[in-house]
Motif scaffolding. Sequence first.
Motif, PDB file in Angstrom:
ATOM      1  N   ASP A   3       4.491   3.093  -3.120  1.00  0.00           N
ATOM      2  CA  ASP A   3       4.522   4.134  -4.141  1.00  0.00           C
ATOM      3  C   ASP A   3       4.554   5.539  -3.555  1.00  0.00           C
ATOM      4  OD1 ASP A   3       4.345   2.213  -6.153  1.00  0.00           O
ATOM      5  OD2 ASP A   3       2.168   2.163  -6.033  1.00  0.00           O
ATOM      6  N   LYS A  20      -3.773   8.765  -9.456  1.00  0.00           N
ATOM      7  CA  LYS A  20      -3.010   7.629  -8.939  1.00  0.00           C
ATOM      8  C   LYS A  20      -1.538   7.977  -8.752  1.00  0.00           C
ATOM      9  CE  LYS A  20      -1.785   2.827  -9.973  1.00  0.00           C
ATOM     10  NZ  LYS A  20      -1.923   1.707 -10.941  1.00  0.00           N
ATOM     11  N   GLY A  21      -1.008   7.646  -7.570  1.00  0.00           N
ATOM     12  CA  GLY A  21       0.387   7.890  -7.264  1.00  0.00           C
ATOM     13  C   GLY A  21       0.652   9.216  -6.586  1.00  0.00           C
ATOM     14  N   CYS A  31       0.820  -1.201   0.000  1.00  0.00           N
ATOM     15  CA  CYS A  31       0.000   0.000   0.000  1.00  0.00           C
ATOM     16  C   CYS A  31       0.859   1.258   0.000  1.00  0.00           C
ATOM     17  CB  CYS A  31      -0.922  -0.007   1.225  1.00  0.00           C
ATOM     18  SG  CYS A  31      -2.067   1.384   1.294  1.00  0.00           S
ATOM     19  N   ARG A  44      -6.666   1.407   4.402  1.00  0.00           N
ATOM     20  CA  ARG A  44      -7.139   1.639   3.049  1.00  0.00           C
ATOM     21  C   ARG A  44      -8.600   2.083   3.085  1.00  0.00           C
ATOM     22  NH1 ARG A  44      -4.737  -3.228  -0.779  1.00  0.00           N
ATOM     23  NH2 ARG A  44      -2.539  -2.904  -0.277  1.00  0.00           N
ATOM     24  N   LEU A  78      -2.365   8.479   0.124  1.00  0.00           N
ATOM     25  CA  LEU A  78      -1.731   8.114  -1.142  1.00  0.00           C
ATOM     26  C   LEU A  78      -2.817   7.535  -2.039  1.00  0.00           C
ATOM     27  CD1 LEU A  78       0.669   7.458  -3.028  1.00  0.00           C
ATOM     28  CD2 LEU A  78       0.903   5.291  -1.798  1.00  0.00           C
ATOM     29  N   ARG A 131      -9.447   4.556  -4.681  1.00  0.00           N
ATOM     30  CA  ARG A 131      -8.941   3.834  -3.510  1.00  0.00           C
ATOM     31  C   ARG A 131      -7.710   4.578  -2.987  1.00  0.00           C
ATOM     32  NH1 ARG A 131      -7.724  -0.320  -5.845  1.00  0.00           N
ATOM     33  NH2 ARG A 131      -5.455  -0.470  -5.732  1.00  0.00           N
ATOM     34  N   VAL A 132      -7.638   4.760  -1.687  1.00  0.00           N
ATOM     35  CA  VAL A 132      -6.502   5.460  -1.087  1.00  0.00           C
ATOM     36  C   VAL A 132      -5.910   4.639   0.047  1.00  0.00           C
ATOM     37  CG1 VAL A 132      -7.467   7.728  -1.653  1.00  0.00           C
ATOM     38  CG2 VAL A 132      -7.921   6.719   0.592  1.00  0.00           C
ATOM     39  N   CYS A 133      -4.637   4.916   0.315  1.00  0.00           N
ATOM     40  CA  CYS A 133      -3.950   4.357   1.468  1.00  0.00           C
ATOM     41  C   CYS A 133      -3.649   5.526   2.396  1.00  0.00           C
ATOM     42  CB  CYS A 133      -2.659   3.678   1.030  1.00  0.00           C
ATOM     43  SG  CYS A 133      -1.735   2.923   2.393  1.00  0.00           S
ATOM     44  N   ASN A 178     -11.972   2.824   0.261  1.00  0.00           N
ATOM     45  CA  ASN A 178     -12.546   2.836  -1.078  1.00  0.00           C
ATOM     46  C   ASN A 178     -13.635   3.907  -1.161  1.00  0.00           C
ATOM     47  OD1 ASN A 178     -11.034   0.565  -2.062  1.00  0.00           O
ATOM     48  ND2 ASN A 178     -12.381  -0.752  -0.872  1.00  0.00           N
ATOM     49  N   LYS A 209      -4.226   5.318  -4.676  1.00  0.00           N
ATOM     50  CA  LYS A 209      -3.851   4.054  -5.312  1.00  0.00           C
ATOM     51  C   LYS A 209      -4.624   3.814  -6.606  1.00  0.00           C
ATOM     52  CE  LYS A 209      -1.408   1.551  -3.656  1.00  0.00           C
ATOM     53  NZ  LYS A 209       0.067   1.436  -3.719  1.00  0.00           N
ATOM     54  N   ALA A 210      -5.816   4.402  -6.719  1.00  0.00           N
ATOM     55  CA  ALA A 210      -6.628   4.265  -7.932  1.00  0.00           C
ATOM     56  C   ALA A 210      -7.634   5.405  -7.975  1.00  0.00           C
ATOM     57  CB  ALA A 210      -7.364   2.921  -7.940  1.00  0.00           C
TER      58      ALA A 210
END
Length: 223
Positions: A11, A79-80, A8, A33, A54, A105-107, A35, A56-57
């Motif tokens: 990145d 993303k990223g 997770c 995480r 962060l 989706r995030v971390c 969503n 993720k998507a």
Amino acid sequence: MKIERRLCLQDLPLFDNVEPDVFSKVCGQAASRRNLQRGDTLFNQGDTIDTLYLIKAGSFKLARVNEEGKEIILQVAAKGEVLGETALFRSGTHPATAIALEDARVCALNRLSLEEIIRESPDLALQVISSLANRLYSTWEQFTELRTGSIRDKVLNLFIRLAVEHGESSSEGTLIKIRLTQQDIADFIGASRVMVVQVLKELADQNYINKVDKYYLLKDRCF
């Protein structure tokens, strides 16, 4: 669970050059995480800043409501990219609201958990400061660029910037893989939706842009 946390966070730009043993400590702390669906809010303007996110998507728009009650979009993050970096070094409130432009989706990293690790690792602290400085400069540069020139120039500059940051090459040009409404574009450049609609039609008629399904396509002639 530890493996999931590592994946997770791997990145996160802040940890690019961090020693493995320090990174493992970060991963061992609270990392969660979340969503979200299109239109969901990650955090609101005025909420307490205590977590770094962060992406993720998906993607988010960062919007701020000014004193007149008008929403202004400061930037789009995908993303990223990281949201809420200031959570790592100071208390305060979010200056803008983060809204999902599509399913995302995030971390998340909690500030208090990370502070203990930063105290033990001066190198990590310096890297955090450097990353924040670069992001601040980029945001200010973008804000200045999108507030100068004619409405047509502002819209075209916005599309060029988003194409560079979030574009996907195609045979006809660059597909901007972010869902933007006409109102989003208006909020980005500080103009009315009516004026933006007129400019979008003009740019399409002049073969600068095209709409492909839910995304805008910027023709190669714009670069």
